[in-house]
Write a protein that holds these residues in place. Structure first.
Motif, PDB file in Angstrom:
ATOM      1  N   UNK A 644    -102.656 -83.913 -20.253  1.00  0.00           N
ATOM      2  CA  UNK A 644    -101.316 -83.396 -21.059  1.00  0.00           C
ATOM      3  C   UNK A 644    -101.292 -82.049 -21.055  1.00  0.00           C
ATOM      4  N   UNK A 645    -102.417 -81.310 -21.071  1.00  0.00           N
ATOM      5  CA  UNK A 645    -102.432 -79.807 -20.787  1.00  0.00           C
ATOM      6  C   UNK A 645    -102.058 -79.530 -19.450  1.00  0.00           C
ATOM      7  N   UNK A 646    -102.619 -80.151 -18.560  1.00  0.00           N
ATOM      8  CA  UNK A 646    -102.431 -79.889 -17.041  1.00  0.00           C
ATOM      9  C   UNK A 646    -101.212 -80.438 -16.584  1.00  0.00           C
ATOM     10  N   UNK A 647    -100.452 -81.298 -17.051  1.00  0.00           N
ATOM     11  CA  UNK A 647     -99.322 -81.679 -16.395  1.00  0.00           C
ATOM     12  C   UNK A 647     -98.047 -80.792 -16.204  1.00  0.00           C
ATOM     13  N   UNK A 648     -97.677 -80.447 -15.013  1.00  0.00           N
ATOM     14  CA  UNK A 648     -96.982 -79.316 -14.661  1.00  0.00           C
ATOM     15  C   UNK A 648     -95.550 -79.480 -15.184  1.00  0.00           C
ATOM     16  N   UNK A 649     -95.094 -80.835 -15.588  1.00  0.00           N
ATOM     17  CA  UNK A 649     -93.689 -80.696 -16.131  1.00  0.00           C
ATOM     18  C   UNK A 649     -93.990 -81.293 -17.757  1.00  0.00           C
ATOM     19  N   UNK A 650     -95.000 -81.095 -18.248  1.00  0.00           N
ATOM     20  CA  UNK A 650     -95.286 -81.568 -19.457  1.00  0.00           C
ATOM     21  C   UNK A 650     -94.489 -83.025 -19.969  1.00  0.00           C
TER      22      UNK A 650
END
Length: 723
Positions: A644-650
Motif C-alpha cells: 500500500x505504501x510503495x504502490x506508485x499510483x496508490x
C-alpha cells in the motif's frame, strides 16, 4: 462511379454563396446553378464556360478521424486541370486546435495545377506537398478526396483527355528487346553507347535548383563536409541480356534471369557522392522515396522487397561505387524496355522540425537501338473512351486505408512484435517479478519504447477523442474504414480492448501510453535528483481520482450535443501538445502540458491518476474483466501495509485490496510479493522455518559432542591449579 449523399448534395449552393468564386476558380466572374450528378456548378467568365466547381463530399465518401466529411470546394477546368481548391468545413480534431490553418491551406494548394485526366495518379507516390507533422492521416484523406473526386467528376461530365497524348505508341511497339544479344562490354563502351546513363550534380547545381524553386532558405543550406560532387548517379536497364551480363557478371545475370517473370524488367542504380539515392525511407517504411521511375503517364517507386544490394559492378573498367542497387520492377507496375523513361531523383532538405523543401532532377534513359530488334506491328486494338485511362486508374487504386497499411508494413511489424513481448511479460509475470533487477530494466526499456517510438515517432497516442468519435460513428454512419486510416492507432485500440478482459486498463495505461511513459520516466529522473515525493492521504487520493470520471462524463455529454465542441474541450488532455506536436504549439497549451509534467515530478503520474478522461473511459468497461493475475497473501493489509505504501499510483487500499480502476499493472506489488528481503510475510515465514529447524539440529550437535568426549575428558580430569 461516385459515392454521394443526398443530405450533402444541397450544401454546394450554400458554400458557393459564402465563398468568393475567384478563391476557387481564378478568372471566373460567376457560377451557374448547381446541377447534375454528381452535383456541379459551371464557372463562367462572361458568357464563356471555363469549367466546373464541385464539393468533394458530394462525390466521394472519404472521411477522417471525426468520421465526418471533409468539405473542399474544387475548381476543375474543361481540360481536367485543378485550378483552385479551398477547405470550407471539417471536424478533424487534430486540425481544429494545434495545426495552423495556413499549413493545411498550403497542402491543399499543392494540388492546384495537377491534371489527373492527362496524368492519372501515381500509386505509391507521395502527395505533391510534404505532409504536415501531426496531421498525417487528415491530410492524406484530404489529398485522396481531391484526387478521387476530380477523376470522378471528369468522367461523369465528359471532360476528355487531349488526343495528341495517345499518339506515337505504335512506333515504339514496332521494336522489342533483343533477347539473343548477350555479349559483354566494358564500362566505357556501355557509357558511350548510352546503355548506362549518368547524372552528375555539384552542390552549386542543387543550390541553384532550390533558388529557381523559390526556396532561398534551402539554397543557402550547406552540407557538412560536402565536396565538389553532390551525387554522381548511374542507371541501366539490366534486364537487357548484354547489359545485364556486362554489369552483373555471368553468375549475377543467371540469378536475375531466374528471378524475373515473363515481361518483367530490372534496373541497376549506382552512385557516388555526398547524397544517397537510397535515403532512409526504405528502412522506416520499406519504400525508396528518393528515386522514382516515370514513363509516359505512369510512374512507380521501388520497395525493399524489390531491392538487392550489390557490392560492385562487374563491367571491366567500372569505377568504385559507394552504392550499387539492383531493382526489379514491381509486379503491379509496368516498364516498357524499348520506350523512353526517366529516373527522377528527389533532393530533400529539412529546414526545421515542421518545414522541408525538395527539388527533383531527371535522368532520362532510352535503350539504345542496338539492344532491340524489329517486329511486325500488331493490328491496332480498338481505342478505349478518352476518359478511360483516368477512370481505370481511379478504379484500380486500392482504398486509402489499404495504401496506408501497405506503406506502414514495417511499423506494423515492429508494433506487433512489441505487443507480443508485452503479452509475454504478463503471462510470465511471476518469473519476471521474482527478478527485481530484470523487471526494473525491462520496464524501463518498454517505457522508453512507448515514449520514443510509439509516441514521438509513430504518433500513435490514443486519445479520448478516439472514444468520442467511435460512439458518434455508432449513432450516425459507422464504417470500419474510418478507423483503419491509422494502422498503429487501430492496432493499439484492438490490443487495449482485448487486454481489458485480462488485465483491466493497466496494459495500456501502464505500458503503452506515451504520455504516461513520459510522466513515469521524468519522475524517475526527479527521484534520482532527490526531489521529495508528496504522499497523498488515502481518502484525499480517492476523492481526487473521481475527477477524471467527471471530466469523461462531461466530454461524453458534450459529444452527444456537438462533437466538435467536445473535441475542443478534450484539450484537457496534453497528448496532442506533448506527443503529437512535440511541444511545437501556442504557449498556453505548452504551459499547460509542462505544468502537468512538473506536478508529476512530485506526485508520480499526476495526470493519469486525477485528470485523464481516457483512463476513466477505459476503467469503466475494464470492470468486466474475467481474470485476476495479481497475487496477494492473507495478511496483506492486515497488518502488512508495505504494498500500500510503495504502490506508485496508490492503487492498493489499506485493507490490502487492489483497486482495478486505478491499477496500471506496473507489477511493483508482485515484485514485493516474491522479494525475500522486502516482503514481511516472506521474512516471517523464513524466520519460522529457521526456528523449526533449530531444535532438530540440537540432537545432532550433542551426538558430535559425545563422539569427541574421550578426547576432551583428559583436560577435564586435571586437578585445578593451585594458587
Amino acid at each position: 462511379m461516385f459515392i454521394g449523399h443526398a443530405a450533402q448534395a444541397q450544401r454546394l449552393p450554400e458554400f458557393l454563396a459564402s465563398t468568393p468564386i475567384d478563391a476557387v476558380f481564378p478568372g471566373a466572374d460567376r457560377v451557374g446553378p448547381a446541377e447534375g450528378k454528381p452535383m456541379v456548378a459551371r464557372a463562367y467568365s462572361g458568357d464563356r464556360q471555363l469549367g466546373l466547381v464541385y464539393l468533394t463530399s458530394d462525390v466521394v465518401n472519404t472521411r477522417g478521424y471525426s468520421s465526418k466529411p471533409i468539405d473542399v470546394l474544387v475548381g476543375l477546368s474543361d481540360s481536367g486541370r485543378i485550378v483552385g481548391a479551398k477547405l470550407v468545413e471539417h471536424h478533424e480534431p487534430i486540425v481544429l486546435i494545434g495545426i495552423p490553418q495556413s499549413k493545411v491551406d498550403h497542402f491543399i494548394q499543392g494540388y492546384v495545377g495537377l491534371n489527373f485526366v492527362e496524368s492519372p495518379p501515381r500509386h505509391g507516390a507521395p502527395p505533391p506537398v510534404d505532409i504536415v507533422s501531426g496531421a498525417t492521416v487528415t491530410l492524406m484523406v484530404i489529398g485522396d478526396t481531391i484526387t478521387r473526386s476530380a477523376i470522378a467528376v471528369a468522367r461523369a461530365h465528359g471532360i476528355d483527355k487531349a488526343g495528341a497524348s495517345r499518339q506515337a505508341a505504335p512506333a515504339a511497339a514496332a521494336r522489342v528487346l533483343d533477347e539473343g544479344q548477350a555479349e559483354t562490354q566494358s564500362w566505357q563502351a556501355l557509357l558511350d553507347s548510352g546503355a548506362v546513363r549518368n547524372l552528375r550534380l555539384s552542390p552549386e547545381d542543387v543550390n541553384q535548383a532550390f533558388l529557381q524553386s523559390g526556396r532561398k532558405d534551402a539554397a543557402e543550406h550547406r552540407e557538412s563536409g560536402q565536396d565538389d560532387t553532390f551525387i554522381d548517379l548511374y542507371v541501366a536497364l539490366v534486364s537487357a541480356p548484354s547489359i545485364g551480363r556486362s554489369l552483373l557478371g555471368d553468375t549475377g545475370w543467371q540469378r536475375l534471369k531466374e528471378r524475373l517473370k515473363p515481361g518483367q524488367q530490372a534496373v541497376l542504380v549506382a552512385g557516388n557522392g555526398a547524397y544517397s539515392f537510397k535515403g532512409s525511407g526504405y528502412v522506416r517504411g520499406g519504400i525508396f522515396d528518393r528515386i522514382e521511375v516515370v514513363q509516359d503517364e505512369s510512374s512507380f517507386r521501388f520497395r525493399d522487397r524489390n531491392h538487392q544490394r550489390l557490392a560492385d559492378v562487374s563491367a571491366a573498367g567500372a569505377p568504385a561505387l559507394r552504392e550499387v542497387a539492383l531493382f526489379v520492377v514491381p509486379e503491379d507496375a509496368a516498364l516498357d524496355p524499348v520506350k523512353p523513361w526517366r529516373l527522377q531523383l528527389m533532393v530533400q532538405r529539412v529546414l526545421s522540425v515542421s518545414d522541408k523543401a525538395f527539388v527533383t532532377f531527371d535522368l532520362p534513359y532510352e535503350l539504345p537501338r542496338a539492344y532491340t530488334r524489329a517486329v511486325e506491328p500488331a493490328a491496332p486494338a480498338p481505342q478505349a473512351p478518352a476518359a478511360a485511362p483516368a477512370a481505370d486508374a481511379a478504379d484500380a487504386a486500392p482504398a486509402l486505408w489499404k495504401q496506408i497499411w501497405q506503406g506502414k508494413a514495417g511499423q506494423i511489424a515492429i508494433l506487433t512484435a512489441a505487443l507480443t513481448v508485452l503479452v509475454g511479460i504478463f503471462f510470465f509475470q511471476d518469473q519476471l517479478a521474482a527478478r527485481p533487477l530484470l523487471h526494473d530494466r525491462l520496464r524501463l526499456a518498454f517505457l522508453a519504447f512507448a515514449l520514443f517510438w510509439i509516441g514521438w515517432y509513430g504518433q500513435a497516442q490514443l486519445s479520448i477523442v478516439n472514444v468520442l468519435t467511435f460512439f458518434s460513428a455508432l449513432r450516425t454512419d459507422f464504417r470500419w474504414e474510418y478507423f483503419l486510416m491509422d494502422p498503429l492507432v487501430f492496432i493499439l485500440w484492438c490490443a487495449t480492448a482485448i487486454s481489458m478482459v485480462f488485465w483491466n486498463r493497466g496494459a495500456f495505461c501502464g505500458w503503452l501510453c506515451p504520455f504516461g511513459a513520459l510522466q513515469e520516466l521524468s519522475n524517475r529522473v526527479a527521484k534520482r535528483l532527490g526531489v521529495r515525493q508528496l504522499k497523498i492521504r488515502h481518502g484525499v487520493n480517492q476523492r481526487l481520482s473521481t475527477l477524471k470520471y467527471v471530466i469523461f462524463l462531461l466530454l461524453f455529454g458534450f459529444s452527444l450535443y456537438d462533437l466538435a465542441v467536445a473535441e475542443q474541450l478534450a484539450e484537457v488532455e496534453p497528448f496532442k501538445t506533448a506527443i503529437i506536436l512535440h511541444f511545437m504549439r501556442y504557449w498556453p497549451f505548452v504551459a499547460f502540458a509542462v505544468a502537468l509534467l512538473v506536478a508529476g515530478l512530485f506526485v508520480e503520474r499526476f495526470f493519469c491518476r486525477y485528470l485523464c478522461p481516457l483512463g476513466a473511459a477505459l476503467a469503466i468497461p475494464a470492470r468486466l474483466r474475467i481474470f485476476n493475475w495479481l497475487r496477494r497473501y492473507r495478511d496483506c493489509g492486515n497488518p502488512c501495509q508495505r504494498c500500500n505504501l510503495e504502490c506508485p499510483v496508490q492503487a492498493i487500499d489499506p485493507t490490502g485490496e487492489i483497486n482495478p480502476n486505478e491499477c496500471i499493472q506496473c507489477l511493483h506489488c508482485q515484485m514485493l510479493y516474491h522479494h525475500q528481503q522486502k516482503c514481511p510475510h516472506l521474512i516471517q515465514k523464513k524466520a519460522k522455518r529457521e526456528r523449526r529447524a533449530a531444535p532438530a539440529a540440537e540432537p545432532a550437535v550433542q551426538e558430535v559432542v559425545m563422539r569427541r568426549a574421550p578426547n576432551m575428558s583428559a583436560p577435564a580430569s586435571r586437578p585445578p591449579a593451585e594458587s
